[in-house]
Design a protein around this motif. Structure first.
Motif, PDB file in Angstrom:
ATOM      1  N   ASN B  95      66.901  27.365  40.090  1.00 58.16           N
ATOM      2  CA  ASN B  95      66.889  27.105  41.521  1.00 58.16           C
ATOM      3  C   ASN B  95      67.637  28.217  42.241  1.00 58.16           C
ATOM      4  O   ASN B  95      68.864  28.264  42.245  1.00 58.16           O
ATOM      5  CB  ASN B  95      67.538  25.756  41.793  1.00 58.16           C
ATOM      6  N   GLY B  97      68.235  29.516  45.813  1.00 58.39           N
ATOM      7  CA  GLY B  97      68.027  29.184  47.209  1.00 58.39           C
ATOM      8  C   GLY B  97      67.248  27.898  47.368  1.00 58.39           C
ATOM      9  O   GLY B  97      67.545  26.893  46.729  1.00 58.39           O
ATOM     10  N   GLN B  98      66.222  27.917  48.180  1.00 56.97           N
ATOM     11  CA  GLN B  98      65.484  26.710  48.527  1.00 56.97           C
ATOM     12  C   GLN B  98      64.344  26.408  47.559  1.00 56.97           C
ATOM     13  O   GLN B  98      63.759  25.351  47.626  1.00 56.97           O
ATOM     14  CB  GLN B  98      64.905  26.841  49.937  1.00 56.97           C
ATOM     15  N   ASN B  99      63.999  27.336  46.714  1.00 54.44           N
ATOM     16  CA  ASN B  99      62.847  27.052  45.857  1.00 54.44           C
ATOM     17  C   ASN B  99      63.152  27.386  44.406  1.00 54.44           C
ATOM     18  O   ASN B  99      64.110  28.070  44.083  1.00 54.44           O
ATOM     19  CB  ASN B  99      61.628  27.845  46.316  1.00 54.44           C
ATOM     20  N   PHE B 100      62.321  26.829  43.571  1.00 53.17           N
ATOM     21  CA  PHE B 100      62.446  27.023  42.147  1.00 53.17           C
ATOM     22  C   PHE B 100      61.600  28.196  41.694  1.00 53.17           C
ATOM     23  O   PHE B 100      60.555  28.467  42.273  1.00 53.17           O
ATOM     24  CB  PHE B 100      61.909  25.793  41.412  1.00 53.17           C
TER      25      PHE B 100
END
Lengths: 114, 112
Positions: B95, B97-100
């Motif tokens: 992960n 930041g905001q995304n995987f």
């Protein structure tokens, strides 16, 4: 425990048609993510929303758009469908606690474009 | 670009034995989470285990445990007492930041 809900679970469309996929996150989760998984591939991040605002953008085609509504559900709109859009589309949700959190995945929508 | 590598496209294990799936990643961030997800034939993505990068202690969930080597950027999954129901694709994810970012996956077969 409540899970992420996606609808429809299966969808068949013709080329050049449009499709709308819906995602209902786990209650109290304010962040929603969309992924596309082609056959034999790993999930590819498309787009995410936090508190109804787009927070990050991945490899989402210009033909696709998405939004998150006031009740936190999200919709992925796909226009001018192509054969290559056939895939499993996952929605995931997570709570935002100021740290990077686990994403919980829905069961996916299988889209077949003929 | 952030990358996640799983060098074993396929693995097999005898029922009741132990198997280790490998994962390496590349990031310049200091704060991140690592995950293993399981995808059985139903294609549902199921969280197996997660590890917080700032914690040195390796995570454990019943028969599943990880070996997290932060300096080496390595995050392997050990499955003990393998069961037939463990057969699936296993994806390592990080992960940022905001995304995987997902690895390419390892297909695990469990032999009776």
């Amino acid at each position: 425990a409540a899970g992420v809900i996606q609808s429809p679970r299966h969808l068949i469309k013709e080329k050049r048609e449009t499709a709308t996929l819906k995602c209902y996150p786990i209650p109290r989760h304010d962040t929603v993510y969309w992924y596309q998984q082609g056959p034999g591939q790993d999930p590819q991040f498309l787009i995410s929303f936090y508190e109804k605002m787009q927070s990050d953008k991945g490899s989402i085609p210009d033909r696709f758009s998405a939004q998150q509504f006031s009740d936190y559900h999200s919709e992925l709109n796909m226009s001018s469908l192509e054969l290559g859009d056939s895939a499993l589309y996952f929605c995931a949700s997570s709570p935002w606690t100021g740290r990077r959190e686990t994403q919980y995945f829905g069961p996916g929508t299988r889209l077949l474009v003929l | 670009a952030q990358t996640v590598t799983q060098s074993q496209p396929e693995m097999s294990v005898q029922e009741a034995e132990t198997v280790t799936l490998s994962c390496t990643y590349d990031t310049s961030e200091s704060d991140y989470y690592l995950f293993w997800y399981k995808q059985p034939p139903s294609r549902q993505m199921i969280l197996v285990i997660r590890q917080e990068a700032y914690k040195q202690q390796n995570a454990t969930e019943n028969r599943f445990s990880v070996n997290f080597q932060k300096a080496a950027k390595s995050f392997s999954l050990k499955i003990s007492d393998s069961q037939l129901g463990d057969a699936a694709m296993y994806f390592c994810a990080v992960n940022y930041g905001q995304n995987f970012v997902f690895g390419p996956g390892t297909r695990l077969s469990v032999l009776p």
